[in-house]
Design an enzyme around this catalytic site. Structure first.
Site, PDB file in Angstrom:
ATOM      1  CE1 TYR A 154      -4.003  -0.026 -12.918  1.00 23.99           C
ATOM      2  CE2 TYR A 154      -2.558   1.877 -14.614  1.00 23.99           C
ATOM      3  CZ  TYR A 154      -4.015   1.785 -14.120  1.00 23.99           C
ATOM      4  OH  TYR A 154      -5.210   2.001 -13.405  1.00 23.99           O
TER       5      TYR A 154
HETATM    6  N1  NAD Z   1      -7.901   6.774 -10.325  1.00 28.44           N
HETATM    7  C1  NAD Z   1      -7.071   6.696 -11.626  1.00 28.44           C
HETATM    8  O1  NAD Z   1      -6.727   7.713 -11.703  1.00 28.44           O
HETATM    9  C2  NAD Z   1      -7.181   5.402 -12.435  1.00 28.44           C
HETATM   10  C3  NAD Z   1      -7.538   5.527 -13.346  1.00 28.44           C
HETATM   11  C4  NAD Z   1      -7.792   4.814 -14.782  1.00 28.44           C
HETATM   12  C5  NAD Z   1      -8.361   3.475 -14.001  1.00 28.44           C
HETATM   13  N2  NAD Z   1      -8.144   3.531 -12.819  1.00 28.44           N
HETATM   14  C6  NAD Z   1      -8.949   2.184 -12.744  1.00 28.44           C
HETATM   15  O2  NAD Z   1     -10.128   2.139 -11.593  1.00 28.44           O
HETATM   16  C7  NAD Z   1     -10.560   1.291 -10.763  1.00 28.44           C
HETATM   17  C8  NAD Z   1     -10.451   2.107  -9.425  1.00 28.44           C
HETATM   18  O3  NAD Z   1      -9.476   1.869  -8.578  1.00 28.44           O
HETATM   19  P1  NAD Z   1      -9.963   3.937  -7.968  1.00 28.44           P
HETATM   20  O4  NAD Z   1      -9.107   5.055  -8.595  1.00 28.44           O
HETATM   21  O5  NAD Z   1     -11.545   4.224  -7.344  1.00 28.44           O
HETATM   22  O6  NAD Z   1      -8.949   3.422  -6.647  1.00 28.44           O
HETATM   23  P2  NAD Z   1      -9.829   3.079  -5.583  1.00 28.44           P
HETATM   24  O7  NAD Z   1      -7.956   2.802  -4.590  1.00 28.44           O
HETATM   25  O8  NAD Z   1      -9.522   4.290  -4.288  1.00 28.44           O
HETATM   26  O9  NAD Z   1     -10.225   1.996  -5.407  1.00 28.44           O
HETATM   27  C9  NAD Z   1      -9.793   0.488  -5.696  1.00 28.44           C
HETATM   28  C10 NAD Z   1     -10.721  -0.403  -5.150  1.00 28.44           C
HETATM   29  O10 NAD Z   1     -10.310  -1.384  -5.518  1.00 28.44           O
HETATM   30  C11 NAD Z   1     -10.214  -2.708  -4.734  1.00 28.44           C
HETATM   31  N3  NAD Z   1      -9.286  -3.530  -3.977  1.00 28.44           N
HETATM   32  C12 NAD Z   1      -8.121  -3.421  -4.941  1.00 28.44           C
HETATM   33  N4  NAD Z   1      -7.552  -4.776  -4.657  1.00 28.44           N
HETATM   34  C13 NAD Z   1      -8.480  -5.663  -4.071  1.00 28.44           C
HETATM   35  C14 NAD Z   1      -8.808  -7.370  -4.240  1.00 28.44           C
HETATM   36  N5  NAD Z   1      -7.717  -8.065  -4.087  1.00 28.44           N
HETATM   37  N6  NAD Z   1      -9.955  -7.545  -3.683  1.00 28.44           N
HETATM   38  C15 NAD Z   1     -11.167  -6.992  -3.660  1.00 28.44           C
HETATM   39  N7  NAD Z   1     -10.908  -5.442  -3.695  1.00 28.44           N
HETATM   40  C16 NAD Z   1      -9.263  -4.609  -4.279  1.00 28.44           C
HETATM   41  C17 NAD Z   1      -9.649  -2.072  -2.732  1.00 28.44           C
HETATM   42  O11 NAD Z   1     -10.055  -2.760  -1.780  1.00 28.44           O
HETATM   43  C18 NAD Z   1     -11.051  -1.181  -3.293  1.00 28.44           C
HETATM   44  O12 NAD Z   1     -12.533  -0.378  -3.050  1.00 28.44           O
HETATM   45  C19 NAD Z   1      -9.020   0.519 -10.897  1.00 28.44           C
HETATM   46  O13 NAD Z   1      -9.170  -0.524 -11.058  1.00 28.44           O
HETATM   47  C20 NAD Z   1      -8.184   1.627 -11.394  1.00 28.44           C
HETATM   48  O14 NAD Z   1      -6.705   0.553 -12.007  1.00 28.44           O
HETATM   49  C21 NAD Z   1      -8.061   4.194 -12.133  1.00 28.44           C
END
Ligand code: NAD
Length: 253
Positions: A154
């Protein structure tokens, strides 16, 4: 309205930050192509967005497939005739220390987080250039800059996204602006999935917010507000920037 009639493709739109960004952009008049895997959540979001008086289309699929990213671009052109922006949010985790992590898990993390962004940029950048005010927002993470236990794939994938954003910002200026958003701990299903790598997952999530200088987890809408600023003309002199949005987590020792 800050994004009136601008056409954006948003990945990861069915949940968390992508969903909050979709709703925020729709409130500002954008027309949206929504990408996600969960059809029920996608249709629910679509109805919410239609209630806001703008247009949107949901195309389910796996962002790790190049042809799906090409279809997102084709669909935007067929439906709305142009593309003004991308918000790349879909992300996944392959958890495990380097010596334990199956190679397939490393590869899948890179496929969803990095290859997918490359495929979408590759397909959309020619259209974004034509827009003359093209806009790309890449959702990376503070994991690009600091280690998290059992998150090597990651962290490395998010560092790659930061580098990709900077490269695209230079190569496609001045017609396209590209900025990278690096959230800290945000309250979405993702952080609970990530916390499984810690001995006490519930405590790890609680501590992640409590230990930031601002003493709380971020909300998806906190990130959506930054995304709206960067996507709008308010940020017309900002490109190649990397924004941490993390309650101060990065600056705390
Ligand atoms: N939540 C946190 O603490 C955090 C912190 C930093 C960065 N992020 C990043 O933010 C972004 C959004 O994450 P979030 O926290 O909103 O999580 P979330 O799990 O709520 O959303 C993730 C989304 O990605 C989609 N997804 C995952 N794999 C997929 C695939 N193979 N094809 C199509 N869609 C796919 C899921 O369907 C979902 O809509 C991610 O890239 C994550 O790495 C999250």
């Amino acid at each position: 309205m800050k994004l009136k009639d601008k056409v954006f493709i948003i990945t990861g739109a069915t949940s968390g930050m992508g969903r909050a960004i979709a709703l925020k952009f729709a409130q500002e008049g954008a027309k949206l192509i929504l990408s996600g895997r969960n059809e029920e959540s996608g249709m629910f979001l679509l109805n919410e967005i239609k209630g806001l008086g703008t247009e949107a289309f949901f195309l389910p699929g796996d962002v790790a497939e190049e042809s799906y990213n090409q279809d997102l671009v084709k669909t935007a052109l067929e439906k709305y005739g142009r593309i003004d922006g991308l918000s790349v949010n879909a992300g996944t985790l392959g958890l495990g220390a380097i010596t334990d992590l199956p190679s397939a898990s490393w590869q899948r993390t890179f496929a969803v987080n990095v290859d997918a962004a490359f495929y979408l940029l590759k397909a959309a950048l020619p259209e974004l250039k034509k827009s003359l005010t093209g806009n790309v927002l890449i959702n990376a993470s503070i994991a690009a800059f600091k280690n998290f236990p059992n998150h090597p794939a990651y962290c490395a994938s998010k560092a790659a996204l930061v580098a990709l954003s900077k490269q695209a910002a230079v190569d496609y200026a001045p017609e396209v602006r590209v900025n990278c958003i690096c959230p800290g701990p945000v309250d979405t299903p993702f952080i609970h999935a990530s916390a499984v790598a810690f001995p006490d997952p519930a405590k790890a999530v609680e501590d992640a917010g409590k230990n930031t200088p601002l003493k709380r987890l971020g909300l998806p809408d906190d990130v959506a507000k930054l995304a709206l600023f960067l996507a709008s003309e308010d940020a017309s002199w900002i490109t190649g920037a990397v924004y941490t949005i993390d309650g101060g987590a990065m600056v705390k020792s």
